[in-house]
Design an enzyme around this catalytic site. Structure first.
Site, short mmCIF file in Angstrom:
data_model
loop_
_atom_site.label_atom_id
_atom_site.label_comp_id
_atom_site.label_asym_id
_atom_site.label_seq_id
_atom_site.Cartn_x
_atom_site.Cartn_y
_atom_site.Cartn_z
N GLU A 132 -29.67 -43.50 6.14
CA GLU A 132 -28.75 -43.89 7.23
C GLU A 132 -28.07 -45.23 6.99
O GLU A 132 -27.59 -45.87 7.93
CB GLU A 132 -29.51 -43.88 8.57
CG GLU A 132 -29.89 -42.45 8.96
CD GLU A 132 -30.57 -42.34 10.31
OE1 GLU A 132 -31.35 -43.23 10.66
OE2 GLU A 132 -30.34 -41.33 11.00
N LYS A 133 -27.98 -45.62 5.72
CA LYS A 133 -27.44 -46.97 5.45
C LYS A 133 -25.95 -47.06 5.73
O LYS A 133 -25.41 -48.17 5.81
CB LYS A 133 -27.76 -47.42 4.02
CG LYS A 133 -27.20 -46.55 2.91
CD LYS A 133 -27.67 -47.11 1.56
CE LYS A 133 -27.23 -46.25 0.40
NZ LYS A 133 -27.85 -44.89 0.41
N PHE A 134 -25.27 -45.92 5.89
CA PHE A 134 -23.84 -45.98 6.23
C PHE A 134 -23.56 -45.55 7.67
O PHE A 134 -22.44 -45.27 8.03
CB PHE A 134 -23.02 -45.15 5.24
CG PHE A 134 -23.16 -45.63 3.82
CD1 PHE A 134 -22.94 -46.97 3.51
CD2 PHE A 134 -23.53 -44.77 2.81
CE1 PHE A 134 -23.09 -47.44 2.21
CE2 PHE A 134 -23.68 -45.21 1.51
CZ PHE A 134 -23.46 -46.56 1.20
N GLU A 175 -29.29 -43.50 22.95
CA GLU A 175 -28.59 -43.75 21.69
C GLU A 175 -27.12 -43.39 21.84
O GLU A 175 -26.78 -42.44 22.55
CB GLU A 175 -29.17 -42.90 20.55
CG GLU A 175 -30.57 -43.24 20.13
CD GLU A 175 -31.02 -42.33 18.98
OE1 GLU A 175 -30.17 -41.82 18.22
OE2 GLU A 175 -32.25 -42.11 18.87
N ASN A 197 -39.61 -39.32 18.93
CA ASN A 197 -38.15 -39.40 18.82
C ASN A 197 -37.58 -38.00 18.67
O ASN A 197 -37.99 -37.24 17.79
CB ASN A 197 -37.76 -40.23 17.58
CG ASN A 197 -36.28 -40.58 17.58
OD1 ASN A 197 -35.82 -41.33 18.43
ND2 ASN A 197 -35.53 -40.00 16.66
N GLU A 198 -36.69 -37.66 19.55
CA GLU A 198 -35.97 -36.38 19.46
C GLU A 198 -36.87 -35.23 19.01
O GLU A 198 -36.64 -34.60 17.98
CB GLU A 198 -34.76 -36.52 18.52
CG GLU A 198 -33.70 -37.44 19.09
CD GLU A 198 -32.39 -37.41 18.32
OE1 GLU A 198 -32.38 -36.97 17.15
OE2 GLU A 198 -31.37 -37.84 18.88
C1 GLA Z 1 -30.66 -39.43 16.05
C2 GLA Z 1 -31.96 -40.17 15.81
C3 GLA Z 1 -31.78 -41.53 15.22
C4 GLA Z 1 -30.70 -41.54 14.18
C5 GLA Z 1 -29.42 -41.03 14.80
C6 GLA Z 1 -28.24 -41.06 13.87
O1 GLA Z 1 -30.17 -39.56 17.30
O2 GLA Z 1 -32.75 -40.25 16.95
O3 GLA Z 1 -33.01 -41.94 14.66
O4 GLA Z 1 -31.06 -40.75 13.10
O5 GLA Z 1 -29.62 -39.70 15.18
O6 GLA Z 1 -27.06 -40.66 14.52
#
Ligand code: GLA
Ligand code: ZN
Length: 671
Positions: free
Chosen positions: A358-360, A310, A152-153
């Site tokens: 990230e709950k919000f 995303e 991921n990223e």
């Molecule tokens: C990134 C991550 C996700 C999440 C989002 C929140 O894009 O890949 O896991 O944390 O940011 O905006």
């Protein structure tokens, strides 16, 4: 490997973390019920699930994931299955501290957060490969599996001893194990920096070497190479066991840390995460930046559709102030992605986490847990609209115009010390030269220096400071054979090693191609811009400009200020069968837009439709579908040239078409 398209429909889905709800499987059933209601056809699973997938070393527990995949499949939802390397379980870091990243300070991170592994650690690579193999073995025949989402990223860099050693090995290879070759290319005679052995070299850092631009440039290349080899290592078992399932990794806009144009070569499908910052007064600019990025990501595979992996269905949680976007903005931005070549609209995230960082963050399903929310209704409505757009799926985009944006040039322009050290903004300059085409309904690609220019009638390469191997020769050949090429200030200043070209600028034969010699470069103070005239209008000269001699080129514009008033500022040169333009100054005004207006006429590049739009609207054609957008803060009107069908609502439209704030339309000729 499967050919695109991945699905018969546009993908509508997003990150789904059932692992967070392992103790409440009734939520999983509720998820699939809600997914149906929201017209969701894809879920990205397992991104951060390693601690559940492998609770202790070598003991895999995939049963829960199989249950989830079964449920998804039974409800018509495909799975984008992630490899979990983005965040490791605590046991792994405890047992093998070498997997933890060492920051520039030289201090090893403790266990925590995510996206912070060592890129080189053989242990980490091995552990990742093992779990990827196990996942592929278990799910290779699962009917839900549509695509691999690698990690991921990917981001950042590690400065541990293993990485230092790998960097030195990489340099040894690049410089033929010859330290004097490296000394030459890094110009180490300067400040007494001649190395006598590769072991004396380490990564650039604040408390170490940070004044050798060529070292930093090579470090950027090395970090990209390490990411690519890490990615390749992840992919090996997947290719072996699931040769028909394509792989992607989600990238981040114009993130400078990895050369995405290089990384793109190693995945089957490009995907990226788009998080515009909507703000009254600058929505249009923000949309332009994201449009530019969509076109850039699409161009990485010569027009092949990409995925918007995303986006947020509401607000994010990580900005200083996380304002909710206007209702309708998310749908509009999603359609913009589709117009520019995306085959998906995917969200972070499906369901809001109950706890944690990230709950919000915005999600399709809020803590309320049901479908009766504004955001859910919006997502469901968009899902229905996307189902009307099957004919966009898999449609490649063809463009006759390209703007060059190149990662290595970005690194080099970010870093040199000179001229204007505060206003460089390479990306901003490229977006400025890109916008006129989106605003006129002319398709445009965004390519690297090494991409093929001959596919285009017109190539614009702003601020082309670093020329990679063979680029000046390719520009010359392109123009010679009839191409139209535009560049701006500080063109062809350094070679791929960041060594300045000798013999006058722009480098080598480019002086003949453009018919100019750029003798000096001036930098302008923020509160004292200069002036230049072109086509009967006067424009501000901002931040930086070249002082030119026209050596054969026709002068189209001149400076009107400073000691170089009267000298050429805009030139045009015939070279072979083509034309080369040199726009010697940066302008924050309308110069690029006005110049492109003339250029479009001169190059015979026609808009893709006869619909008349004000410059404040965007128009793009994908296949037979025509997408129109209003990202400004007031309604805007297009004049339709003929009757059209409004594809999203089935209505016939003709004459004036007014789009409200956040408005968009998808039209098709009704003939
Ligand atoms: C990134 C991550 C996700 C999440 C989002 C929140 O894009 O890949 O896991 O944390 O940011 O905006
Ligand atoms: Zn490391």
């Amino acid at each position: 490997m499967k050919n695109a398209p991945l699905f018969p429909h546009l993908i509508h889905g997003g990150d789904y973390n059932p692992d967070q709800w392992i103790d409440t499987p009734e939520i999983w059933d509720e998820d699939v019920r809600l997914m149906k209601l929201a017209h969701i056809n894809s879920a990205t699973v397992g991104i951060f699930a390693w601690s559940l997938l492998e609770p202790e070393e070598g003991r895999y527990d995939f049963d829960w994931l199989e249950t989830v995949l079964d449920k998804l499949h039974a409800n018509g939802v495909s799975a984008v299955l992630a490899t979990p390397s983005g965040a490791r379980p605590p046991w792994l870091a405890q047992k093998y501290p070498e997997v933890l990243r060492v920051e520039e300070s030289g201090i090893r991170n403790e266990y925590g957060v995510r996206h912070n592994h060592c890129l080189t650690s053989p242990v980490y690579r091995e552990k990742v490969r093992q779990i990827n193999r196990a996942l592929a073995e278990r799910f290779k025949d699962h009917p839900a599996l549509a695509l691999w989402h690698i990690s991921n990223e990917y981001s950042g860099a590690c400065h541990c001893d293993l990485c230092q050693q790998a960097f030195r090995d990489w340099l040894r290879k690049r410089y033929h194990n010859d330290i004097d070759e490296l000394n030459h290319y890094w110009w180490n005679g300067f400040w007494s920096h001649r190395f006598t052995d590769f072991s004396q070299i380490s990564s650039p850092k604040g408390r170490g070497e940070n004044h050798v631009p060529a070292l930093t440039l090579d470090w950027n290349r090395f970090v990209t190479a390490q990411h690519v080899s890490f990615l390749e290592n992840e992919i090996v078992p997947l290719r072996e066991l699931t040769p028909d399932v394509p792989v992607t990794t989600n990238m981040m806009c114009l993130y400078p840390g990895i050369d995405y144009q290089e990384m793109a070569k190693h995945v089957d499908v490009i995907s990226w995460d788009s998080y515009p910052q909507w703000e009254h007064g600058r929505n249009e600019q923000e949309a332009l930046t994201h449009a530019f990025s969509h076109d850039l990501f699409r161009s990485m595979k010569q027009g092949q559709p990409f995925l918007m992996m995303e986006s947020t269905p509401a607000n994010v949680n990580w900005r200083d102030v996380n304002k909710l976007p206007l209702p309708g903005r998310q749908a509009q931005a999603s359609l913009l992605a589709v117009a520019l070549g995306a085959d998906s609209v995917q969200y972070f995230q499906w369901r809001k986490s109950r706890g944690g960082h990230e709950k919000f963050h915005g999600a399709v399903v809020d803590h309320a847990g049901h479908e009766n929310t504004r955001v859910f209704r919006q997502v469901a409505a968009l899902g229905e609209q996307l189902e009307q757009l099957d004919e966009a799926v898999g449609r490649r985009c063809e463009s006759r115009v390209a703007v060059v944006y190149d990662w290595e040039n970005r690194w080099a322009t970010d870093r040199y010390c000179g001229y204007n050290n505060v206003r460089r903004d390479y990306a901003g300059e490229c977006i400025k030269w890109y916008a006129p085409f989106l605003r006129r309904g002319i398709a445009v690609d965004v390519i690297s220096e090494t991409d093929d220019f001959t596919r285009y009638d017109l190539v614009i390469a702003p601020y082309l400071y670093l020329l990679k191997e063979g680029v000046k020769e390719r520009i010359a050949a392109y123009v010679q054979n009839g191409g139209h090429f535009v560049t701006t200030y500080l063109c062809g200043v350094v070679d791929p090693h960041d060594l300045c070209y000798l013999g006058g600028l722009p480098a080598g034969e480019l002086k003949d191609v453009f018919g100019v010699w750029a003798e000096e470069t001036d930098a302008l103070l923020e509160n004292a811009p200069g002036r230049a005239s072109y086509g009967g209008r006067t424009y501000s000269v901002d931040h930086v400009c070249d002082i030119l001699h026209a050596d054969g080129a026709e002068i189209l514009g001149t400076y009107e200020s400073d000691f170089y008033a009267g000298s050429p500022a805009v030139t045009k040169n015939s070279y072979g069968k083509g034309t080369a333009y040199y726009c010697a100054f940066r302008s924050d005004g309308d110069f690029a837009d006005d110049f492109c207006e003339d250029l479009i006429a001169a190059c015979g590049v026609a808009p893709d439709t006869a619909i008349q739009i004000p410059k404040s609207m965007f128009l793009r054609k994908r296949g037979d579908l025509i997408f129109l957008f209003n990202f400004t803060d007031v309604p805007r009107t297009a004049e339709l040239d003929r009757p059209y069908l409004d594809v999203l609502n089935g209505a016939a439209v003709e004459g004036a078409l007014t789009l409200p704030v956040c408005g968009y339309a998808v039209l098709k000729s009704s003939d």
